[in-house]
Design a protein around this motif. Structure first.
Motif, PDB file in Angstrom:
ATOM      1  N   ALA A   5      47.424  44.520  39.066  1.00 58.14           N
ATOM      2  CA  ALA A   5      47.228  45.552  40.082  1.00 58.14           C
ATOM      3  C   ALA A   5      45.807  45.631  40.607  1.00 58.14           C
ATOM      4  O   ALA A   5      45.500  46.534  41.379  1.00 58.14           O
ATOM      5  N   THR A  38      49.227  49.069  36.939  1.00 61.59           N
ATOM      6  CA  THR A  38      48.484  50.182  37.540  1.00 61.59           C
ATOM      7  C   THR A  38      48.226  51.273  36.513  1.00 61.59           C
ATOM      8  O   THR A  38      47.109  51.810  36.415  1.00 61.59           O
ATOM      9  N   GLN A  77      41.853  52.956  45.105  1.00 59.92           N
ATOM     10  CA  GLN A  77      42.898  52.291  44.334  1.00 59.92           C
ATOM     11  C   GLN A  77      42.345  51.010  43.695  1.00 59.92           C
ATOM     12  O   GLN A  77      41.403  50.407  44.208  1.00 59.92           O
TER      13      GLN A  77
END
Length: 515
Positions: A33, A61, A463
């Protein structure tokens, strides 16, 4: 061995292991991720490509975010131990904190780029210079290949906004590693390590002149997850630039003026932002010159060298000497790279970044809420207004903060804050610039709590793959919650009173027997 075992059994050792576990989780989660390559033959050969899709991606994640929270938790615990808050006695030494920096970054050296894809641009720009292109004239799109394939689309046509020395480093790396993205990324991280080493020396050293505490400075500015995860894990050249900047300021404060200017020039040849410090270093040099001549006069020296010239003449002499030294270093670096100064025009490429971390963007969005205008119609206007404000703030700050060493360093710090806030674009790791200098001052516990909360929030609003989480309400809300908890935890061990709640649930109620 006994010393290491005793350390690992200590509270600071437990915090170090917590951060190490977090760094390991970030590294492994990043393979699925993180800011991964579009095609990863290594994962395919290991039959682990499933980590990048579906449930594998979700698991990766989760692993990253748990790792980030563990590193933040370990950092805050070390902060309590360093400050002596939360009912504990301050016991962490400078060497222990430096060792923990090494422990935490080791797993990150082998991670994919985290929270940013800039490393791929660095390699592609280095390959441009390697293959005979001028990175200040053409973008990576001019040199198709594996390195171009992984550059973010928004930067493929953008010319390099970095200095000639950084391009030389990129060329050297790509000459050694070819188009191998994995070894190229690791090599980039190794190139950043001297910047980290300079920070570990210079940031605590600055406290000698600024009044802070060396252990607190190192904990706040270097061991900070925002710095380690973004600058080492994210592979950003800020690591080199900030390290060189702090070292330059330390040298000038120690009256090694020419050496300090040389180091600043090298920093600018990495990234232009370091140049903000140069005018303030001229003030420090002038202060030292006045002090030197005053000491000579006090000792009865009536020679011409002890006379105090007119301030304007002194400024012209010192500023001219400083600019001359700077120019020699910078011109030599440009000649060595075989490029001109076209990178200064490429700095405008940052306008492609639009996020809520910069005031011009916030102002533009606010105008769209109260008027029928679209953001594209007002963003250029708000950016122009903020740029004019930035020029005014920089000029005022330079003129206002000139009477002492501490004032001049504070001026550099304020200038960096103004640049981060008022520039067209800002990214979380930009805050490492002023943070490195703020850490050298004596800061109250309340100020440290605010900085811990801010750094935690900035660490969480992007992110792992480099995309922005600022436009997701729940993402921002959770980041704010974690930031508040981290800030409170610097003072209190258990701000949410989870331990007392857990004890109340697990402890049986004793009912007295009736007779």
């Amino acid at each position: 061995m006994r010393v290491a075992a005793d350390f690992l059994r200590s509270p600071e050792g437990h915090a170090a292991l917590l951060g190490l576990a977090g760094a390991v989780m970030i590294t492994f989660g990043g393979f699925g991720a993180g800011s991964v390559r579009k095609r990863d033959p290594l994962l395919e050969a290991a039959h682990l490509s499933w980590l990048r899709f579906g449930h594998g991606y979700a698991l990766s994640t989760i692993l990253i975010w748990i790792g980030v929270l563990l590193m933040i938790t370990g950092w805050v615990r070390l902060g309590r131990l360093t400050l002596g808050t939360g009912g504990v006695r301050s016991s962490v030494t400078l060497n222990e904190l430096r060792a923990i920096v090494g422990i935490w970054i080791f797993p990150l050296l082998f991670a994919v780029p985290m929270f940013s894809r800039d490393a791929y641009s660095y390699l592609a720009q280095g390959a441009l210079l390697r293959d005979g292109f001028d990175p200040y004239q053409v973008g990576p799109v001019a040199n198709p290949g594996v390195l171009l394939d992984n550059v973010s689309p928004v930067w493929t046509t953008t010319t390099a906004p970095y200095g000639p020395i950084f391009l030389l480093l990129g060329r050297a790396i790509t000459m050694l590693t070819g188009d191998n993205v994995v070894t190229g990324t690791i090599a980039l991280r190794l190139v950043m390590l001297p910047g980290l080493a300079l920070m570990m020396w210079a940031v605590p050293y600055l406290t000698k002149h600024l009044g802070g505490k060396p252990t607190v400075a190192l904990w706040l500015a270097v061991l900070n997850p925002l710095v380690l995860i973004h600058l080492i894990g994210g592979v950003h050249n800020e690591m080199l630039m900030v390290g060189l900047l702090c070292a330059a300021i330390a040298l000038v404060l120690e009256r090694h003026h020419v050496a300090g200017i040389v180091v600043v020039a090298i920093g600018v040849a990495i990234k232009a932002t370091a140049g903000v410090a140069l005018p303030f270093l001229v003030w420090i040099w002038m202060i030292h010159e006045r002090e030197r001549r005053a000491a000579q006069r006090a000792a009865g020296d009536d020679s011409e060298s002890a006379e105090l010239p007119h301030p304007t003449l002194m400024f012209a002499k010192i500023a001219g000497l400083g600019l001359g030294v700077f120019a020699v270093v910078f011109v030599a670096a440009s000649a060595l790279a075989g490029v001109g100064i076209g990178w200064l025009t490429a700095l405008s490429g940052s306008k492609k970044i639009i996020n809520w971390l910069s005031l011009p963007t916030v102002m533009a969005h606010a105008l769209t809420w109260i008027s029928p205008l679209q953001i594209g119609q007002v963003l250029d206007i708000t950016r122009l207004l903020c740029m004019l404000a930035l020029v005014a703030v920089l000029a005022w700050t330079w003129w206002r903060f000139k009477d002492s060493e501490r004032e001049a360093v504070a001026g550099i710090m304020i200038a960096f804050v103004a640049i981060v806030i008022l520039s067209p674009a800002a990214l979380p790791w930009y805050y490492s610039w002023p943070l490195a200098l703020a850490a050298g001052f004596a800061l109250s516990l309340g100020t440290l709590q605010v900085l811990v909360g801010l750094c935690t929030w900035l660490m969480l609003v992007f992110q792992p793959d480099g995309s922005i989480g600022l436009y997701n309400f729940w993402h921002v809300a959770l980041a704010v919650f974690a930031a508040v908890v981290a800030a409170l935890s610097l003072r209190t061990v258990d701000p949410l009173r989870l331990r007392s709640t857990r004890s109340a649930v697990t402890t049986p109620t004793v009912v007295p027997a009736h007779t």
